[in-house]
Write a protein that holds these residues in place. Sequence first.
Motif, PDB file in Angstrom:
ATOM      1  N   LYS A 168      -5.286   0.760   5.210  1.00 23.61           N
ATOM      2  CA  LYS A 168      -5.691   2.079   5.688  1.00 23.61           C
ATOM      3  C   LYS A 168      -6.522   1.918   6.950  1.00 23.61           C
ATOM      4  CE  LYS A 168      -7.972   3.070   2.041  1.00 23.61           C
ATOM      5  NZ  LYS A 168      -8.083   2.544   0.742  1.00 23.61           N
ATOM      6  N   LYS A 226      -2.267   6.307   5.949  1.00 24.54           N
ATOM      7  CA  LYS A 226      -3.490   6.787   5.317  1.00 24.54           C
ATOM      8  C   LYS A 226      -4.684   6.455   6.188  1.00 24.54           C
ATOM      9  CE  LYS A 226      -4.272   7.009   0.713  1.00 24.54           C
ATOM     10  NZ  LYS A 226      -4.521   6.546  -0.644  1.00 24.54           N
ATOM     11  N   GLU A 255      -3.397  11.674   4.846  1.00 24.01           N
ATOM     12  CA  GLU A 255      -2.169  11.027   4.401  1.00 24.01           C
ATOM     13  C   GLU A 255      -1.021  11.646   5.177  1.00 24.01           C
ATOM     14  OE1 GLU A 255      -2.218   9.651   0.040  1.00 24.01           O
ATOM     15  OE2 GLU A 255      -3.215  11.612   0.018  1.00 24.01           O
TER      16      GLU A 255
END
Length: 98
Positions: A13, A51, A89
Amino acid sequence: MMALIAFCLYEGKIEIMETFVVPEKRGQGIGSKVLKELLKNGQIIDFVIHKSEAVIYPNNIASQKAFENAGFKYHHTHEDGDAMYYVYESGLEEKDIW
């Protein structure tokens, strides 16, 4: 320079660590535009962003709005109340992009 974003890649992420817009350009939507550009065109950093997470101080209303306008959703507030967590997201899986 009008804006700066500091981020790191952690466990797949992108974590936004700091955003900064020069004082004379604040309130013009530049923060959200820069965030949207990074999220949409992650390949400029050689990484497709699926993400992302951000931690924002509760009294920083401008940052909360900028991140929400860029597509982040409020997730939760830290138990001691000193930080708010936001999550982005893309809705796309890696298989959908490649």
